[in-house]
Design an enzyme around this catalytic site. Structure first.
Site, PDB file in Angstrom:
ATOM      1  N   LEU A  75     -13.514  -9.708  18.334  1.00 41.81           N
ATOM      2  CA  LEU A  75     -12.399  -8.982  18.708  1.00 41.81           C
ATOM      3  C   LEU A  75     -12.903  -8.632  20.224  1.00 41.81           C
ATOM      4  CD1 LEU A  75     -10.008  -7.236  18.474  1.00 41.81           C
ATOM      5  CD2 LEU A  75     -11.512  -5.324  17.740  1.00 41.81           C
ATOM      6  N   ARG A 113      -2.710 -20.971  13.398  1.00 42.78           N
ATOM      7  CA  ARG A 113      -1.683 -19.884  13.411  1.00 42.78           C
ATOM      8  C   ARG A 113      -1.336 -19.186  12.241  1.00 42.78           C
ATOM      9  NH1 ARG A 113       1.631 -22.835   9.874  1.00 42.78           N
ATOM     10  NH2 ARG A 113       1.095 -25.326   9.783  1.00 42.78           N
ATOM     11  N   TYR A 148       0.444   3.791  10.696  1.00 41.24           N
ATOM     12  CA  TYR A 148       0.062   2.737  11.633  1.00 41.24           C
ATOM     13  C   TYR A 148       1.438   2.559  12.192  1.00 41.24           C
ATOM     14  CZ  TYR A 148      -4.326   0.883   9.351  1.00 41.24           C
ATOM     15  OH  TYR A 148      -5.487   0.738   8.977  1.00 41.24           O
ATOM     16  N   ARG A 205       0.905  -1.180   0.037  1.00 40.42           N
ATOM     17  CA  ARG A 205       0.009   0.068  -0.071  1.00 40.42           C
ATOM     18  C   ARG A 205       0.859   1.189  -0.046  1.00 40.42           C
ATOM     19  NH1 ARG A 205      -3.200  -1.745   5.319  1.00 40.42           N
ATOM     20  NH2 ARG A 205      -1.193  -2.516   5.643  1.00 40.42           N
ATOM     21  N   HIS A 238       1.408   0.677  15.801  1.00 40.35           N
ATOM     22  CA  HIS A 238       1.352  -0.660  16.731  1.00 40.35           C
ATOM     23  C   HIS A 238       2.601  -0.686  17.588  1.00 40.35           C
ATOM     24  CE1 HIS A 238      -2.434  -2.164  14.885  1.00 40.35           C
ATOM     25  NE2 HIS A 238      -1.789  -1.733  13.758  1.00 40.35           N
ATOM     26  N   GLU A 271      -3.952   3.707  14.296  1.00 38.95           N
ATOM     27  CA  GLU A 271      -4.775   2.714  15.098  1.00 38.95           C
ATOM     28  C   GLU A 271      -5.234   3.420  16.349  1.00 38.95           C
ATOM     29  OE1 GLU A 271      -1.399   2.333  14.647  1.00 38.95           O
ATOM     30  OE2 GLU A 271      -0.538   2.034  16.568  1.00 38.95           O
ATOM     31  N   ASP A 301      -4.765 -12.032  13.630  1.00 36.80           N
ATOM     32  CA  ASP A 301      -3.908 -10.697  14.226  1.00 36.80           C
ATOM     33  C   ASP A 301      -3.796 -10.704  15.702  1.00 36.80           C
ATOM     34  OD1 ASP A 301      -6.310  -9.516  13.878  1.00 36.80           O
ATOM     35  OD2 ASP A 301      -5.622  -7.667  13.306  1.00 36.80           O
ATOM     36  N   LYS A 344       2.791   1.581   7.257  1.00 40.93           N
ATOM     37  CA  LYS A 344       3.253   0.823   8.191  1.00 40.93           C
ATOM     38  C   LYS A 344       4.268   1.416   9.024  1.00 40.93           C
ATOM     39  CE  LYS A 344       1.900  -2.894   8.892  1.00 40.93           C
ATOM     40  NZ  LYS A 344       0.774  -3.430   9.642  1.00 40.93           N
TER      41      LYS A 344
HETATM   42  N1  LIG Z   1      -6.304 -10.524   9.144  1.00 43.43           N
HETATM   43  C1  LIG Z   1      -6.256  -9.543   8.901  1.00 43.43           C
HETATM   44  O1  LIG Z   1      -5.779  -9.188   7.857  1.00 43.43           O
HETATM   45  C2  LIG Z   1      -7.173  -8.692   9.481  1.00 43.43           C
HETATM   46  C3  LIG Z   1      -7.450  -7.450   8.720  1.00 43.43           C
HETATM   47  C4  LIG Z   1      -8.497  -6.638   9.505  1.00 43.43           C
HETATM   48  C5  LIG Z   1      -8.852  -7.061  10.887  1.00 43.43           C
HETATM   49  N2  LIG Z   1      -8.460  -7.936  11.524  1.00 43.43           N
HETATM   50  C6  LIG Z   1      -9.037  -8.419  12.874  1.00 43.43           C
HETATM   51  O2  LIG Z   1     -10.286  -9.058  12.550  1.00 43.43           O
HETATM   52  C7  LIG Z   1     -10.699  -9.036  14.154  1.00 43.43           C
HETATM   53  C8  LIG Z   1     -12.447  -8.225  14.035  1.00 43.43           C
HETATM   54  O3  LIG Z   1     -12.379  -6.950  13.700  1.00 43.43           O
HETATM   55  P1  LIG Z   1     -13.666  -6.092  13.608  1.00 43.43           P
HETATM   56  O4  LIG Z   1     -12.990  -4.675  13.269  1.00 43.43           O
HETATM   57  O5  LIG Z   1     -14.496  -6.832  13.043  1.00 43.43           O
HETATM   58  O6  LIG Z   1     -13.868  -5.936  15.405  1.00 43.43           O
HETATM   59  P2  LIG Z   1     -15.450  -5.401  15.927  1.00 43.43           P
HETATM   60  O7  LIG Z   1     -15.035  -4.907  17.137  1.00 43.43           O
HETATM   61  O8  LIG Z   1     -15.884  -4.537  14.924  1.00 43.43           O
HETATM   62  O9  LIG Z   1     -16.110  -6.771  15.904  1.00 43.43           O
HETATM   63  C9  LIG Z   1     -15.891  -7.792  16.973  1.00 43.43           C
HETATM   64  C10 LIG Z   1     -17.121  -8.518  17.118  1.00 43.43           C
HETATM   65  O10 LIG Z   1     -16.815  -9.531  18.102  1.00 43.43           O
HETATM   66  C11 LIG Z   1     -17.858 -10.026  18.890  1.00 43.43           C
HETATM   67  N3  LIG Z   1     -17.563 -10.949  19.939  1.00 43.43           N
HETATM   68  C12 LIG Z   1     -16.454 -10.526  20.802  1.00 43.43           C
HETATM   69  N4  LIG Z   1     -16.493 -11.736  21.920  1.00 43.43           N
HETATM   70  C13 LIG Z   1     -17.446 -12.585  21.456  1.00 43.43           C
HETATM   71  C14 LIG Z   1     -17.816 -13.882  21.626  1.00 43.43           C
HETATM   72  N5  LIG Z   1     -17.145 -14.411  22.569  1.00 43.43           N
HETATM   73  N6  LIG Z   1     -18.466 -14.671  20.727  1.00 43.43           N
HETATM   74  C15 LIG Z   1     -19.057 -14.125  19.752  1.00 43.43           C
HETATM   75  N7  LIG Z   1     -18.647 -12.621  19.478  1.00 43.43           N
HETATM   76  C16 LIG Z   1     -17.772 -11.920  19.904  1.00 43.43           C
HETATM   77  C17 LIG Z   1     -18.066  -8.497  19.201  1.00 43.43           C
HETATM   78  O11 LIG Z   1     -19.660  -8.369  19.879  1.00 43.43           O
HETATM   79  C18 LIG Z   1     -18.360  -7.886  17.992  1.00 43.43           C
HETATM   80  O12 LIG Z   1     -19.250  -7.769  17.487  1.00 43.43           O
HETATM   81  C19 LIG Z   1      -9.787  -8.156  14.855  1.00 43.43           C
HETATM   82  O13 LIG Z   1      -9.007  -9.016  15.378  1.00 43.43           O
HETATM   83  C20 LIG Z   1      -9.123  -7.621  13.661  1.00 43.43           C
HETATM   84  O14 LIG Z   1      -7.857  -7.093  14.384  1.00 43.43           O
HETATM   85  C21 LIG Z   1      -7.636  -8.825  10.775  1.00 43.43           C
END
Ligand SMILES: NC(=O)c1ccc[n+]([C@@H]2O[C@H](COP(=O)([O-])OP(=O)(O)OC[C@H]3O[C@@H](n4cnc5c(N)ncnc54)[C@H](O)[C@@H]3O)[C@@H](O)[C@H]2O)c1
Length: 373
Positions: free
Chosen positions: A240, A279, A94, A15, A96, A118, A270, A75
């Site tokens: 999350l 993993r 970002y 990016r 972190h 962030e 993440d 980043k």
């Molecule tokens: N892998 C990647 O490239 C990438 C990219 C973007 C975001 N992410 C990650 O994705 C994850 C989700 O992000 P988001 O923006 O959707 O977060 P968010 O806060 O919008 O949504 C998280 C949801 O999880 C729910 N939750 C929490 N505990 C729970 C449980 N025990 N059972 C069921 N649901 C539960 C919450 O109520 C909420 O609705 C984060 O860890 C974020 O860092 C990863």
């Protein structure tokens, strides 16, 4: 203001911090933009697109960093960029910082004003510069899941939408936040049978209303998760708990009961992942198998679609870039609470409590240090 946009150096980062559209707005407002040669190339923005709207293309990174008053990146800087830090530099990217002690030390020592995407927080309390990447990852999760369900990729050979006379595939999404709702949108659009699980009943009410019966919602508990996971062709992890590691909601035993050739996409990887067998993987080697279940657990999914991701990210970051450029950092921090929340390092002080706590350092609120506040 002179704004510098260097090429990203972090591995696999494709990016770029500012698009040609952003450069045009900055130049129209009277600012100067220095773009390192080829900084936008991997996002499909050639130098000529930037040149046309008034960017100055600079051949080496050092000249960009040295001349710029504010650096806008994607980043966190890598160690070869640390020598460019200096007291009057503003860095917007970002960061972190929590696990990055060396970078934190370098920013503090050189008294850089470091504003982290962030931790910018809007009035509603959400994190507007994280949301676009969750939108991208959520929509992508179904796309990669569908691809991995193909036989060639180790999947069970199910077409998510089915065809007339053949039922659609089952998609189970655990977590109905930004990632979850975006995954649901694409899965429903493909014609899959979608079940979405969240612990917040209010959130389930909203989703039920929004999707008008085109998906099923389930309250989050081990019983429901096990039943939905074992029925799923595609299981998406999207929970999350802010500031904490993701809870392992889908256990190894549950994965053992899933269909052979089913696919798990743990977007929450993440934060450690919410599926016990997940993993971290990379775009080079994105998937592996456990008990015949294909796992895709790439930690930076948006990097696979840098054109969309750059546009989505910069749509969100750009208003802050413009404000910082127009007012200067001190005044912008003084005037705008969202920007103040983003400041992690200021005049040699750490100004972000969670980062300070995770590194065992002291911290001060930026308002106590900023004369413009
Ligand atoms: N892998 C990647 O490239 C990438 C990219 C973007 C975001 N992410 C990650 O994705 C994850 C989700 O992000 P988001 O923006 O959707 O977060 P968010 O806060 O919008 O949504 C998280 C949801 O999880 C729910 N939750 C929490 N505990 C729970 C449980 N025990 N059972 C069921 N649901 C539960 C919450 O109520 C909420 O609705 C984060 O860890 C974020 O860092 C990863």
């Amino acid at each position: 203001m002179i704004i510098g946009v260097p090429k990203e150096l972090k591995d696999h980062e494709s990016r770029v911090g500012v698009t040609p559209a952003g450069v045009k707005s900055l130049v129209d407002a009277g600012h100067t933009v220095l773009l390192e040669q080829a900084a936008g190339r991997l996002s499909s923005f050639p130098d000529d697109d930037y040149r046309t709207v008034g960017a100055e293309i600079v051949t080496d990174a050092e000249r960009v960093w040295r001349r710029a008053e504010m650096i806008v990146k994607v980043k966190e800087p890598v160690s070869q960029e640390f020598p460019y830090f200096r007291e009057d530099l503003v860095l917007f990217t970002y960061l972190h910082l929590a696990p990055l002690k060396e970078l934190t030390g370098a920013l503090l020592e050189k008294k850089v004003t470091a504003i982290a995407y962030e931790t910018v927080r809007d009035r509603a309390g959400t994190l507007p510069l994280l949301t676009p990447m969750s939108e991208v990852a959520g929509r992508m999760s179904v796309q990669v899941g569908a691809t991995h369900l193909e036989k060639e990729r180790g999947g069970r050979g199910v077409l998510l939408g089915g065809v007339p006379g053949v039922p659609p595939g089952n998609v189970c999404i655990v977590g109905g936040g930004i990632v979850g709702i975006n995954a649901a949108r694409v899965a429903v659009g493909m014609g899959a049978k979608v079940t979405l699980i969240d612990r917040s009943l209010n959130r389930l009410r909203e989703l039920d209303d929004l999707f008008q019966g085109r998906l099923s919602t389930l309250a989050s508990n081990a019983y429901n998760i096990e039943r939905a996971a074992t029925a799923a062709d595609l299981l998406i992890g999207a929970v999350l708990i802010p500031g904490a590691s993701a809870p392992k909601l889908v256990t190894r035993a549950m994965v053992g009961k899933m269909k052979r050739g089913a696919v798990v996409v743990d977007v929450a990887i993440d934060q450690g992942g919410c599926i016990e067998t997940a993993r971290p993987t990379t775009h080079t080697n994105p998937s592996y198998e456990v008990d015949g279940v294909v796992h895709y657990c790439v930690t930076n999914m948006p990097a696979a679609v840098p054109n969309t991701s750059t546009l989505a990210l910069t749509n969100a970051t750009f208003p802050y870039v413009m404000k910082l450029a127009n007012l200067g950092a001190s005044a912008a921090i003084g005037e705008d609470d969202s920007i103040a929340e983003g400041v992690n390092a200021y005049r040699g002080n750490l100004t972000c409590r969670p980062v300070a706590e995770s590194q065992g350092r002291g911290w001060k609120h930026v308002r106590s240090l900023n004369r413009a506040s």
